[in-house]
Structure formats: C-alpha cells, structure tokens
Design an enzyme around this catalytic site. Structure first.
Site, PDB file in Angstrom:
ATOM      1  N   ASP A 266      66.432  27.772  44.455  1.00  0.00           N
ATOM      2  CA  ASP A 266      65.961  28.518  43.275  1.00  0.00           C
ATOM      3  C   ASP A 266      64.768  29.309  43.814  1.00  0.00           C
ATOM      4  O   ASP A 266      64.483  30.504  43.309  1.00  0.00           O
ATOM      5  CB  ASP A 266      65.131  27.668  42.297  1.00  0.00           C
ATOM      6  CG  ASP A 266      66.397  26.505  41.754  1.00  0.00           C
ATOM      7  OD1 ASP A 266      67.500  26.819  41.816  1.00  0.00           O
ATOM      8  OD2 ASP A 266      65.967  25.412  41.623  1.00  0.00           O
ATOM      9  N   GLY A 301      58.516  18.763  46.028  1.00  0.00           N
ATOM     10  CA  GLY A 301      58.850  19.235  44.626  1.00  0.00           C
ATOM     11  C   GLY A 301      59.412  20.816  44.684  1.00  0.00           C
ATOM     12  O   GLY A 301      59.440  21.152  45.769  1.00  0.00           O
TER      13      GLY A 301
HETATM   14  O1  RIB Z   1      67.488  23.300  41.928  1.00  0.00           O
HETATM   15  C1  RIB Z   1      66.694  22.247  41.669  1.00  0.00           C
HETATM   16  C2  RIB Z   1      66.607  22.047  40.266  1.00  0.00           C
HETATM   17  O2  RIB Z   1      67.776  21.321  39.895  1.00  0.00           O
HETATM   18  C3  RIB Z   1      65.634  20.580  39.928  1.00  0.00           C
HETATM   19  O3  RIB Z   1      64.480  21.203  39.750  1.00  0.00           O
HETATM   20  C4  RIB Z   1      66.505  20.105  38.943  1.00  0.00           C
HETATM   21  O4  RIB Z   1      65.786  20.158  37.427  1.00  0.00           O
HETATM   22  C5  RIB Z   1      67.602  20.775  38.545  1.00  0.00           C
HETATM   23  O5  RIB Z   1      67.733  21.515  37.817  1.00  0.00           O
END
Ligand code: RIB
Length: 328
Positions: A266, A301
C-alpha cells in the site's frame, strides 16, 4: 517568494480497517497455537493505507469510505487527518462496526491477514453518486478490492468520466468485471495476483531477462490494460508499458532488513499515485514507490511505518542507483 508546486489531487476510494496485530516467532500452521507478544491495534485497511502513504509524502488526498461509530473508526479518522488526508468522503454508520484485520507478523517480517469487512461492505454505487463532487479536478483515482466490486467499478467509471488516471490494485484478489477493466488505466499487482489475473500466462522468474515479460504485457493488453506494475517483494518490481518504446522496465529492490511487511504494498501504491499525479513517467513513479515501500518495511505497522518525502529524498540522495535516469 516562490512556493513549492502543489501536486494534483488524488482520490482514494475504498477500505479502512483497524489492524489487530500480534507478533510471533513464526506464523502458526492450521490447528496450531503459538505464543505471541506485543499485541497492538493500529490504523490500516489497504485504501486508507494508500491514502495515508500519499498524504504523508505531501500529496493532496481525499478519501471516500466508511467507518462505524466506534473507537476503531475514531482511530482511523485521526490517523488519516494526521497524514493530511481530507476525510469529508468518509461516512460514519451507526449500527455496523468498522472493518477489522487480524494480523500475525512473524520475525522475518512476513504476515498473515484475515479481514472482516464491517462498514467497508456498505459502500455501494450510490456512495459514489453521493460523493460525485469529490471527483472534480482529481488527477488520479486509487482503487483496490476490499469494498464491493460494484462500488469499485462505479468509482473507476466516475474517474474515467473525469479524465483521471484510474489505478486498480487487484488485492485481495478476486475476479472483476470487464467494465471495471475497461475503466482502468494502470493495474498494480504482486506476482501471485498477476498469475491469477492472467490465468494461463506464466509470470517469469525474478532473474528472467526483460524480453521474458513481453508475453505478460501482451496478455494485459489483450484484456484491455495498457500499463501494469508487478511487485516482486525483495526482487523489486517490473513496469510493463505498451504505450512506450521501451516496454519493460526492471526496478531493483533496495536491500533492507524487513521487520514488518504489513502495508508495504500500500505504501508502494500511495507513493506511486503521488508521483503519477505529479506527472512522472510510470517507471520513474515506480522507482520512487519502491524506495518508499522499502523504508516502510523496516518499521512496524502499516500507516505508522510510512515515510515523509524528506526521508525518501534522503535515501535517494545516498544512492545513485535509486536516482531517476534520463529514460526513467
Ligand atoms: O495491505 C495491508 C492491509 O491489508 C492491512 O492494513 C489490513 O487492514 C488489510 O487491509
């Protein structure tokens, strides 16, 4: 006095989760119980993570999504606000809890994630219609598959109507409609999602020459996707671009000691969107995104691990191989 150029606006449509994280020596197998430690609750959700990553880098980001009227929702909204994300498109539901992700992280940094959609499952095409105004002037729309596909499709089509670049992360992997593909400009996948999406077309091994990726590009083009980025974890990423003369670009990974890979994909997406919104070539954006993700992997995290633009710039300044070249 000159001011820094303001990047074009980014709109993220999708999920927010509270990440319930426990660290273990190793991820347990089926039916097994293991001891864990350092349990924490942190802000996550793929789309919220993308928005946070881009916002932390200085992008102008707005998010459309949903949370419940609970402590998890409050934590998520606070985290996004702290990263500079406009949360005016995030709806608060009274009777449904905020989405959660149960995450196990082992010492190697690898993880296992199970999600319960909660309010993420309540985003429908009408949510997109109600928030149509937020698409105005947007240059990049970021999407993933943690909300109902019909809503993702509606957001992609709205983005297309507004001439935005629509980027779709096929994660968590699911089959998607031809209409969603038709409204998508760039697909972002890891090697497993790429293999699932393309079915019969084999994903080349990490040490394969660039030409080995041409059949993969052909398969994307046949489906209707002109540009794709395939992330390969510690083997870097590959950019496939049917619109350019040089169709395959390999982006090497920066070598780091990973402590937690949660949300590094992400971080890559958020940073990639940030640079695409600034007008970078796709391979230049991927190079920047790769450095951003490498920093995130060295911290615990998802959202708390994301670097600022200054931190990314400092790493790039140290290593000539990471600096953008003429063609990238
Ligand atoms: O890509 C990681 C995310 O996948 C985490 O933060 C979790 O919430 C899931 O959506």
């Amino acid at each position: 006095m000159t001011t820094a150029p303001v990047p074009n606006p980014i709109l993220v449509v999708g999920s927010l989760n509270a990440d319930l994280v426990i660290r273990t020596e190793r991820i347990p197998g089926p039916g097994e119980t293991v001891h864990g430690h350092d349990f924490t609750t942190m802000p996550g959700g793929k789309s919220a993570n993308q928005a946070a990553a881009a916002g932390n880098l200085g992008a102008r980001v707005t998010m459309i999504g949903a949370v419940g009227n609970d402590a998890h929702g409050t934590m998520l909204l606070r985290s996004l606000t702290a990263k500079g994300v406009d949360i005016s498109g995030i709806h608060k539901f009274e009777d449904t809890p905020t989405g959660v992700a149960i995450i196990t992280v082992e010492e190697s940094g690898q993880n296992n994630i199970v999600i319960d959609a909660g309010t993420n499952g309540l985003i429908w095409p009408n949510t997109i219609v109600e928030n149509r105004k937020l698409f105005e002037g947007v240059s990049v729309v970021c999407l993933c598959l943690e909300i109902p596909e019909v809503a993702v499709k509606a957001a992609a089509e709205e983005g297309q109507r507004h001439d935005a670049t629509v980027i779709l992360n096929l994660s968590p992997y699911a089959e998607v409609s031809p209409e969603l593909i038709a409204a998508t400009d760039i697909i972002l996948v890891n090697e497993h999602e790429c293999a699932q999406f393309l079915g019969g077309t084999a994903v080349p091994p990490p040490d394969a020459p660039n030409d080995a990726w041409l059949p993969v590009l052909d398969a994307f083009v046949e489906i209707g996707i002109p540009q794709a980025v395939i992330t390969l974890g510690s083997d870097g990423s590959v950019v496939l671009d049917s619109t350019a003369e040089e169709k395959v670009h390999r982006i090497p990974a920066r070598k780091v000691v990973a402590v937690d890979t949660t949300g590094t994909g992400d971080a890559f997406f958020g940073a990639f969107a940030f640079r695409i919104a600034q007008g970078d070539l796709i391979q230049t954006a991927a190079k920047y995104a790769s450095v951003t993700a490498s920093i995130a992997a060295t911290r615990h995290g998802a959202q708390p691990s994301y670097p600022t633009a200054k931190e990314v710039a400092a790493i790039i300044a140290e290593d000539v191989a990471l600096q953008p070249s003429e063609d990238a």
